[in-house]
Design a protein around this motif. Structure first.
Motif, PDB file in Angstrom:
ATOM      1  N   THR A  50       0.631  22.770 107.114  1.00  0.00           N
ATOM      2  CA  THR A  50       1.098  22.673 108.500  1.00  0.00           C
ATOM      3  C   THR A  50       0.177  23.392 109.475  1.00  0.00           C
ATOM      4  OG1 THR A  50       2.526  24.592 108.153  1.00  0.00           O
ATOM      5  CG2 THR A  50       3.518  22.420 107.852  1.00  0.00           C
ATOM      6  N   ARG A  51      -0.569  24.367 108.972  1.00  0.00           N
ATOM      7  CA  ARG A  51      -1.422  25.147 109.870  1.00  0.00           C
ATOM      8  C   ARG A  51      -2.668  25.634 109.144  1.00  0.00           C
ATOM      9  NH1 ARG A  51       0.979  30.392 111.910  1.00  0.00           N
ATOM     10  NH2 ARG A  51      -1.012  31.400 112.020  1.00  0.00           N
ATOM     11  N   CYS A  52      -3.813  25.539 109.810  1.00  0.00           N
ATOM     12  CA  CYS A  52      -5.073  26.054 109.274  1.00  0.00           C
ATOM     13  C   CYS A  52      -5.725  26.961 110.310  1.00  0.00           C
ATOM     14  CB  CYS A  52      -6.047  24.922 108.939  1.00  0.00           C
ATOM     15  SG  CYS A  52      -5.589  23.960 107.503  1.00  0.00           S
ATOM     16  N   GLY A  53      -6.363  28.001 109.832  1.00  0.00           N
ATOM     17  CA  GLY A  53      -7.092  28.899 110.716  1.00  0.00           C
ATOM     18  C   GLY A  53      -7.607  30.098 109.954  1.00  0.00           C
ATOM     19  N   ALA A  54      -8.745  30.611 110.366  1.00  0.00           N
ATOM     20  CA  ALA A  54      -9.348  31.818 109.798  1.00  0.00           C
ATOM     21  C   ALA A  54      -9.574  31.715 108.288  1.00  0.00           C
ATOM     22  CB  ALA A  54      -8.505  33.050 110.121  1.00  0.00           C
ATOM     23  N   THR A  56      -7.986  29.996 105.993  1.00  0.00           N
ATOM     24  CA  THR A  56      -6.844  29.684 105.144  1.00  0.00           C
ATOM     25  C   THR A  56      -5.971  28.622 105.803  1.00  0.00           C
ATOM     26  OG1 THR A  56      -5.466  31.418 106.123  1.00  0.00           O
ATOM     27  CG2 THR A  56      -6.729  32.009 104.161  1.00  0.00           C
ATOM     28  N   CYS A  57      -5.236  27.925 104.975  1.00  0.00           N
ATOM     29  CA  CYS A  57      -4.238  26.970 105.444  1.00  0.00           C
ATOM     30  C   CYS A  57      -2.911  27.377 104.827  1.00  0.00           C
ATOM     31  CB  CYS A  57      -4.598  25.549 105.020  1.00  0.00           C
ATOM     32  SG  CYS A  57      -6.055  24.896 105.842  1.00  0.00           S
ATOM     33  N   SER A  58      -1.831  27.027 105.469  1.00  0.00           N
ATOM     34  CA  SER A  58      -0.526  27.399 104.945  1.00  0.00           C
ATOM     35  C   SER A  58       0.480  26.284 105.181  1.00  0.00           C
ATOM     36  CB  SER A  58      -0.033  28.695 105.596  1.00  0.00           C
ATOM     37  OG  SER A  58       0.105  28.513 106.990  1.00  0.00           O
ATOM     38  N   GLY A  59       1.568  26.369 104.440  1.00  0.00           N
ATOM     39  CA  GLY A  59       2.641  25.401 104.569  1.00  0.00           C
ATOM     40  C   GLY A  59       3.746  25.717 103.583  1.00  0.00           C
ATOM     41  N   PRO A  60       4.832  24.965 103.650  1.00  0.00           N
ATOM     42  CA  PRO A  60       5.956  25.209 102.736  1.00  0.00           C
ATOM     43  C   PRO A  60       5.648  24.693 101.324  1.00  0.00           C
ATOM     44  CG  PRO A  60       6.430  23.365 104.185  1.00  0.00           C
ATOM     45  CD  PRO A  60       5.128  23.938 104.628  1.00  0.00           C
ATOM     46  N   PHE A  61       6.167  25.413 100.338  1.00  0.00           N
ATOM     47  CA  PHE A  61       5.968  25.078  98.932  1.00  0.00           C
ATOM     48  C   PHE A  61       7.227  24.405  98.404  1.00  0.00           C
ATOM     49  CE2 PHE A  61       6.540  26.389  94.440  1.00  0.00           C
ATOM     50  CZ  PHE A  61       5.434  25.779  93.892  1.00  0.00           C
ATOM     51  N   VAL A  75      -0.112  30.325 101.032  1.00  0.00           N
ATOM     52  CA  VAL A  75      -1.447  30.252 101.616  1.00  0.00           C
ATOM     53  C   VAL A  75      -2.380  29.539 100.649  1.00  0.00           C
ATOM     54  CG1 VAL A  75      -3.394  31.624 102.444  1.00  0.00           C
ATOM     55  CG2 VAL A  75      -1.056  32.370 102.900  1.00  0.00           C
ATOM     56  N   LEU A  76      -3.151  28.615 101.188  1.00  0.00           N
ATOM     57  CA  LEU A  76      -4.122  27.836 100.433  1.00  0.00           C
ATOM     58  C   LEU A  76      -5.472  28.055 101.090  1.00  0.00           C
ATOM     59  CD1 LEU A  76      -4.283  25.609  98.192  1.00  0.00           C
ATOM     60  CD2 LEU A  76      -3.945  23.942 100.001  1.00  0.00           C
ATOM     61  N   GLU A  77      -6.507  28.297 100.275  1.00  0.00           N
ATOM     62  CA  GLU A  77      -7.840  28.526 100.837  1.00  0.00           C
ATOM     63  C   GLU A  77      -8.304  27.294 101.590  1.00  0.00           C
ATOM     64  OE1 GLU A  77     -12.331  29.308  99.266  1.00  0.00           O
ATOM     65  OE2 GLU A  77     -10.694  30.230  98.161  1.00  0.00           O
ATOM     66  N   ASP A  78      -8.784  27.500 102.812  1.00  0.00           N
ATOM     67  CA  ASP A  78      -9.285  26.391 103.629  1.00  0.00           C
ATOM     68  C   ASP A  78     -10.671  25.999 103.130  1.00  0.00           C
ATOM     69  OD1 ASP A  78      -9.684  24.510 105.575  1.00  0.00           O
ATOM     70  OD2 ASP A  78     -10.081  25.932 107.177  1.00  0.00           O
ATOM     71  N   VAL A  80     -13.416  22.215 102.710  1.00  0.00           N
ATOM     72  CA  VAL A  80     -13.680  20.860 103.187  1.00  0.00           C
ATOM     73  C   VAL A  80     -12.603  19.902 102.682  1.00  0.00           C
ATOM     74  CG1 VAL A  80     -15.353  18.975 103.126  1.00  0.00           C
ATOM     75  CG2 VAL A  80     -16.138  21.333 103.246  1.00  0.00           C
ATOM     76  N   ALA A  81     -12.049  20.186 101.526  1.00  0.00           N
ATOM     77  CA  ALA A  81     -11.099  19.281 100.901  1.00  0.00           C
ATOM     78  C   ALA A  81      -9.652  19.498 101.333  1.00  0.00           C
ATOM     79  CB  ALA A  81     -11.198  19.423  99.394  1.00  0.00           C
ATOM     80  N   VAL A  82      -9.393  20.382 102.291  1.00  0.00           N
ATOM     81  CA  VAL A  82      -8.036  20.643 102.756  1.00  0.00           C
ATOM     82  C   VAL A  82      -7.951  20.327 104.245  1.00  0.00           C
ATOM     83  CG1 VAL A  82      -6.252  22.403 103.048  1.00  0.00           C
ATOM     84  CG2 VAL A  82      -7.694  22.444 101.020  1.00  0.00           C
ATOM     85  N   ALA A  83      -6.937  19.564 104.610  1.00  0.00           N
ATOM     86  CA  ALA A  83      -6.756  19.189 106.010  1.00  0.00           C
ATOM     87  C   ALA A  83      -5.288  19.358 106.393  1.00  0.00           C
ATOM     88  CB  ALA A  83      -7.193  17.744 106.237  1.00  0.00           C
ATOM     89  N   GLU A  84      -5.052  19.590 107.667  1.00  0.00           N
ATOM     90  CA  GLU A  84      -3.686  19.733 108.163  1.00  0.00           C
ATOM     91  C   GLU A  84      -2.927  18.424 108.003  1.00  0.00           C
ATOM     92  OE1 GLU A  84      -2.854  21.667 111.912  1.00  0.00           O
ATOM     93  OE2 GLU A  84      -4.798  22.660 111.807  1.00  0.00           O
ATOM     94  N   GLU A  85      -1.613  18.574 107.834  1.00  0.00           N
ATOM     95  CA  GLU A  85      -0.675  17.456 107.735  1.00  0.00           C
ATOM     96  C   GLU A  85      -0.909  16.576 106.517  1.00  0.00           C
ATOM     97  OE1 GLU A  85       0.574  15.633 111.238  1.00  0.00           O
ATOM     98  OE2 GLU A  85       0.283  17.420 112.433  1.00  0.00           O
ATOM     99  N   ARG A  86      -1.492  17.147 105.482  1.00  0.00           N
ATOM    100  CA  ARG A  86      -1.629  16.437 104.209  1.00  0.00           C
ATOM    101  C   ARG A  86      -0.908  17.251 103.145  1.00  0.00           C
ATOM    102  NH1 ARG A  86      -7.079  14.057 102.501  1.00  0.00           N
ATOM    103  NH2 ARG A  86      -5.608  13.054 101.107  1.00  0.00           N
ATOM    104  N   THR A  87      -0.486  16.582 102.096  1.00  0.00           N
ATOM    105  CA  THR A  87       0.239  17.241 101.012  1.00  0.00           C
ATOM    106  C   THR A  87      -0.659  17.326  99.783  1.00  0.00           C
ATOM    107  OG1 THR A  87       2.318  16.367 101.863  1.00  0.00           O
ATOM    108  CG2 THR A  87       2.318  17.148  99.594  1.00  0.00           C
ATOM    109  N   TYR A  88      -0.668  18.506  99.139  1.00  0.00           N
ATOM    110  CA  TYR A  88      -1.521  18.755  97.977  1.00  0.00           C
ATOM    111  C   TYR A  88      -0.685  19.298  96.829  1.00  0.00           C
ATOM    112  CZ  TYR A  88      -5.142  18.455 101.499  1.00  0.00           C
ATOM    113  OH  TYR A  88      -5.946  18.025 102.526  1.00  0.00           O
ATOM    114  N   THR A  89      -1.063  18.915  95.600  1.00  0.00           N
ATOM    115  CA  THR A  89      -0.442  19.531  94.431  1.00  0.00           C
ATOM    116  C   THR A  89      -1.131  20.869  94.203  1.00  0.00           C
ATOM    117  OG1 THR A  89      -1.956  18.389  92.945  1.00  0.00           O
ATOM    118  CG2 THR A  89       0.167  17.332  93.360  1.00  0.00           C
ATOM    119  N   VAL A  90      -0.336  21.880  93.926  1.00  0.00           N
ATOM    120  CA  VAL A  90      -0.871  23.233  93.800  1.00  0.00           C
ATOM    121  C   VAL A  90      -0.226  23.958  92.626  1.00  0.00           C
ATOM    122  CG1 VAL A  90      -1.400  23.479  96.264  1.00  0.00           C
ATOM    123  CG2 VAL A  90       0.815  24.206  95.411  1.00  0.00           C
ATOM    124  N   VAL A  91      -0.862  25.056  92.260  1.00  0.00           N
ATOM    125  CA  VAL A  91      -0.334  26.019  91.301  1.00  0.00           C
ATOM    126  C   VAL A  91      -0.337  27.356  92.015  1.00  0.00           C
ATOM    127  CG1 VAL A  91      -0.727  27.163  89.089  1.00  0.00           C
ATOM    128  CG2 VAL A  91      -1.268  24.750  89.341  1.00  0.00           C
TER     129      VAL A  91
END
Length: 145
Positions: A50-54, A56-61, A75-78, A80-91
């Protein structure tokens, strides 16, 4: 005799440098790769960024694995492969606040430092050890990482 000693010294020194570069590559990659590759017992799910800056990117899990808890914000490391308003599978890393991308994209991203180490070691092997075939193998392996 002095020529043989110098030759041995060059091979020993450059071999040591090449091995240290490769060890550093594994060390740098393993910090992230262990979470991506060894997911058993870890909290897995998705993050909608939902938000990227400095950096890092963040959003609800939203959990996928049994026993995982939903979180309002991870928090997800920002990159090239991370963009706002996209959903990613994470650990999630132990401790719960940091997430690492999983799946093929996460594995490739985790091993990028090792790819760079292979490329750098190929230069040392070619120039210092004068082993061009081995250097091409290292460079090809690093290029694919």
């Amino acid at each position: 005799m002095p020529s043989a000693v110098l030759s041995f010294g060059r091979v020993a020194a450059m071999g040591t440098v090449a091995v240290l570069i490769l060890i550093a590559g594994v060390w740098a990659s393993w910090g992230t790769a262990q979470h991506v590759m060894l997911t058993k017992g870890r909290e897995r799910g998705t993050v909608e960024v939902t938000r990227c800056g400095a950096g890092t990117c963040s959003g609800p899990f939203v959990p996928v694995s049994p026993g995982a808890q939903p979180r309002e914000r991870v928090v997800l490391e920002d990159s090239v492969a991370v963009a706002e308003e996209r959903t990613y599978t994470v650990v999630l890393k132990p401790g719960g606040g940091q997430a690492v991308r999983s799946g093929p994209g996460g594995v490739l991203y985790a091993w990028v430092p090792m790819g760079g180490a292979l490329l750098l070691a190929s230069v040392v092997v070619a120039g210092g050890l004068r082993r061009t075939r081995a250097a091409w193998v290292l460079a090809g392996s690093g290029w694919r990482c």
